[in-house]
Scaffold this active site. Structure first.
Site, mmCIF file in Angstrom:
data_model
loop_
_atom_site.group_PDB
_atom_site.id
_atom_site.type_symbol
_atom_site.label_atom_id
_atom_site.label_comp_id
_atom_site.label_asym_id
_atom_site.label_seq_id
_atom_site.Cartn_x
_atom_site.Cartn_y
_atom_site.Cartn_z
ATOM 1 N N LYS A 26 15.006 -42.868 1.465
ATOM 2 C CA LYS A 26 15.223 -41.690 2.290
ATOM 3 C C LYS A 26 14.444 -41.838 3.600
ATOM 4 O O LYS A 26 13.550 -42.673 3.644
ATOM 5 C CB LYS A 26 14.818 -40.448 1.524
ATOM 6 C CG LYS A 26 13.343 -40.455 1.143
ATOM 7 C CD LYS A 26 12.867 -39.099 0.835
ATOM 8 C CE LYS A 26 11.792 -38.763 1.697
ATOM 9 N NZ LYS A 26 10.870 -38.124 2.138
ATOM 10 N N ASP A 28 11.780 -33.385 5.367
ATOM 11 C CA ASP A 28 10.934 -34.210 4.492
ATOM 12 C C ASP A 28 11.029 -33.791 3.023
ATOM 13 O O ASP A 28 10.994 -34.639 2.135
ATOM 14 C CB ASP A 28 9.476 -34.105 4.978
ATOM 15 C CG ASP A 28 8.559 -35.068 4.242
ATOM 16 O OD1 ASP A 28 8.870 -36.277 4.232
ATOM 17 O OD2 ASP A 28 7.553 -34.625 3.664
ATOM 18 N N HIS A 53 14.454 -33.279 -1.969
ATOM 19 C CA HIS A 53 13.854 -32.914 -3.260
ATOM 20 C C HIS A 53 14.183 -31.488 -3.701
ATOM 21 O O HIS A 53 14.602 -31.248 -4.828
ATOM 22 C CB HIS A 53 12.336 -33.091 -3.203
ATOM 23 C CG HIS A 53 11.907 -34.435 -2.683
ATOM 24 N ND1 HIS A 53 12.585 -35.593 -2.974
ATOM 25 C CD2 HIS A 53 10.879 -34.813 -1.882
ATOM 26 C CE1 HIS A 53 11.980 -36.623 -2.396
ATOM 27 N NE2 HIS A 53 10.952 -36.169 -1.713
HETATM 28 C C1 BG6 Z 1 8.081 -37.598 -0.146
HETATM 29 C C2 BG6 Z 1 7.696 -36.920 1.144
HETATM 30 O O1 BG6 Z 1 9.463 -37.755 -0.229
HETATM 31 O O2 BG6 Z 1 7.632 -36.814 -1.231
HETATM 32 C C3 BG6 Z 1 6.203 -36.723 1.208
HETATM 33 O O3 BG6 Z 1 8.106 -37.726 2.249
HETATM 34 C C4 BG6 Z 1 5.736 -35.975 -0.019
HETATM 35 O O4 BG6 Z 1 5.836 -35.999 2.371
HETATM 36 C C5 BG6 Z 1 6.236 -36.657 -1.280
HETATM 37 O O5 BG6 Z 1 4.313 -35.971 -0.007
HETATM 38 C C6 BG6 Z 1 5.895 -35.847 -2.508
HETATM 39 O O6 BG6 Z 1 6.244 -36.610 -3.627
HETATM 40 P P1 BG6 Z 1 5.500 -36.382 -5.003
HETATM 41 O O7 BG6 Z 1 6.174 -37.293 -5.960
HETATM 42 O O8 BG6 Z 1 4.044 -36.727 -4.769
HETATM 43 O O9 BG6 Z 1 5.661 -34.947 -5.332
#
Ligand code: BG6
Length: 486
Positions: free
Chosen positions: A149, A236, A241
């Protein structure tokens, strides 16, 4: 798995390869789940050779893989690593890369290409590979491409990228990563909903008052400010997500666990999300920025990039009509917590002579994604040895207690296995990506206009701007921290 395979990592000298990809491959190799024979070829512009690559990855494994996985020597693993130096847009370098890979394999060897590069290289890399015949499948050997991504910068660029990729690859060769989908607790949302008979009948507007989806983080933008200042929190975290979490919570039951069945339902529910109109931006969106963000290196002077956002979304279908979905995410907040809260409606009638200062609290189901993986269900009970006093208690399920500590592997381990196995269920299909942009784009654009809500500053280590609490309290609701508390 027994199938000769080569994994080619583009951007092999970058952070993701050393921190995530190689440690994930190493662990799965230890668990003997990788195909054999296997070669891992790194490709990057850095002035490295195979010896440098091996020693850098060795240090990555030492840093990011737990001790007990490493015990014995792992020279055999490092022997599988090779490096080719080259530029992502240089056709001569691809000819050298192809020659180097061919030397390590035969005609029946499969290939998994991993694009761990900045997004501007995604298309050039696939174009170059296509020109060299590197993505051409045969009856005996497959070619798959994992794309990191962000996929596109807005709806138009995501569509353009999909269109260009589809000219070079079949959709079934493309694996677009969203690492949230590979988190065990995220996968469990589907099992929880569709392998249990008692929740699904309540999972609709008749019983659910609202849903909250939070992915809050304590880290600030750190050394990624250059990228982040261009992206902001909506690109982001939300477009990918949070939209994926929303689709899993809200989708209709797929007819089977087959990839397209699941992906059809996810795309369908995203399609039903009502875009926020310019007039509704001020009341249905919150944008915040933590104090001190503008002083970070690589952040533009007077940057208006939001590091926090909260949205109130609606899904216009039979199941969810009128139920608010509150989504929030931000950096530099009090703790890291990713959680989904299902807030049920109250009882239709109270028959108990409860004290005036007590109101029967509503049932809450909390799906805690991370860092404390758990599921909690809150309900009312009678306090013993009282007339009819009540108290809220919780039924708790903790992953660690049920399955042992550290039972949940890193997301990248599962994703790499699934791609090697040819199962795209945990990867995002072209239509879902575009639907997610369709929801997020008007907000990003609207925030550049006079319809935007104010950019509220919040204190580092807080729970975000007060306006976010206000958005819910005006509707008689409040943000819950069900998982953070445990
Ligand atoms: C990433 C983002 O996709 O996901 C980051 O670019 C973020 O900014 C991260 O910190 C969070 O992922 P996780 O798995 O730590 O919740």
């Amino acid at each position: 798995m027994i199938d000769a395979t080569t994994i080619v990592i583009f951007g092999a000298s970058g952070d993701l390869t050393r921190r995530k990809l190689i440690p994930a491959l190493f662990k799965q190799w230890r668990k003997q789940r990788l195909p054999a024979p296997l070669r891992i070829v790194g490709f990057a512009f850095s002035d490295w050779d195979t010896a440098t690559f091996r020693s850098e990855m060795d240090s990555g494994i030492k840093e990011f893989v737990e001790e007990d996985f490493r015990q014995a020597s792992y020279d055999d693993f490092c022997d599988m690593l090779h490096f080719v130096q080259g530029g992502f847009t240089e056709s001569d370098d691809y000819a050298r890369l192809e020659a180097a890979i061919s030397e390590l394999e035969n005609d029946t060897t499969n290939r998994l290409y991993y694009l761990a590069t900045p997004p501007r290289f995604f298309l050039p890399i696939v174009e170059q590979m296509h020109a060299q015949g590197m993505v051409q499948e045969s009856d005996v050997a497959w070619r798959r491409v994992i794309i990191e991504k962000p996929f596109g910068n807005d709806l138009a660029s995501a569509q353009a990228l999909n269109t260009s990729l589809h000219k070079l690859l079949d959709e079934q060769q493309i694996y677009r990563i969203d690492h949230y989908l590979a988190k065990e607790t995220v996968q469990n949302i589907m099992v929880f909903r569709f392998a249990n008979a008692i929740f699904e009948p309540l999972w609709n507007r008749n019983y659910i008052d609202h849903v909250q989806i939070s992915a809050v983080e304590s880290v600030d933008v750190g050394h990624r400010a250059g990228y982040y200042d261009q992206a902001g929190v909506l690109r982001d975290m939300f477009q990918n997500h949070l939209m994926q979490l929303l689709s899993l919570v809200a989708m209709e039951p797929p007819a089977s666990f087959e990839a397209n069945s699941v992906r059809d339902e996810k795309a369908k529910v995203l399609k039903a999300v009502r875009p926020i109109s310019p007039e509704a931006l001020a009341s249905h969106t919150i944008r915040g920025q933590y104090a001190g963000y503008r002083d970070a290196p690589d952040v533009a002077d007077g940057s208006e990039t939001p590091t926090y956002a909260a949205l109130e979304l609606y899904i216009d279908n039979w199941r969810w009509r009128g139920v608010p979905f509150y989504l929030r995410s931000g950096k530099a907040l009090q703790q890291k917590a990713t959680e989904i809260i299902i807030q049920f409606r109250g009882t239709p009638h109270n028959m108990f002579p409860i004290p005036a200062d007590y109101s029967i609290r509503r049932n809450v189901l909390a799906l805690c994604i991370q860092p404390h993986e758990a599921i909690h269900l809150r309900f009312e009970t009678k306090v013993p040895d009282t007339d009819i006093d009540m108290r809220s208690v919780e039924m708790n399920f903790e992953y660690d207690l049920a399955f042992g500590k550290d039972s949940t592997p890193e997301a990248y381990e599962r994703l790499l296995l699934e791609a090697l196995d040819g199962d795209p269920t945990l990867f995002t299909r072209a239509d879902s990506i575009e639907q997610a942009w369709r929801i997020i784009d008007p907000i990003i654009q609207g925030w550049q206009t006079a319809f935007a809500p104010p950019l509220d500053e919040y204190v580092t280590g807080s729970w975000g701007p007060a306006s976010s609490d206000l958005m819910l309290s005006q509707a008689g609701r409040h943000w819950r921290y069900a998982c953070a508390e445990h």
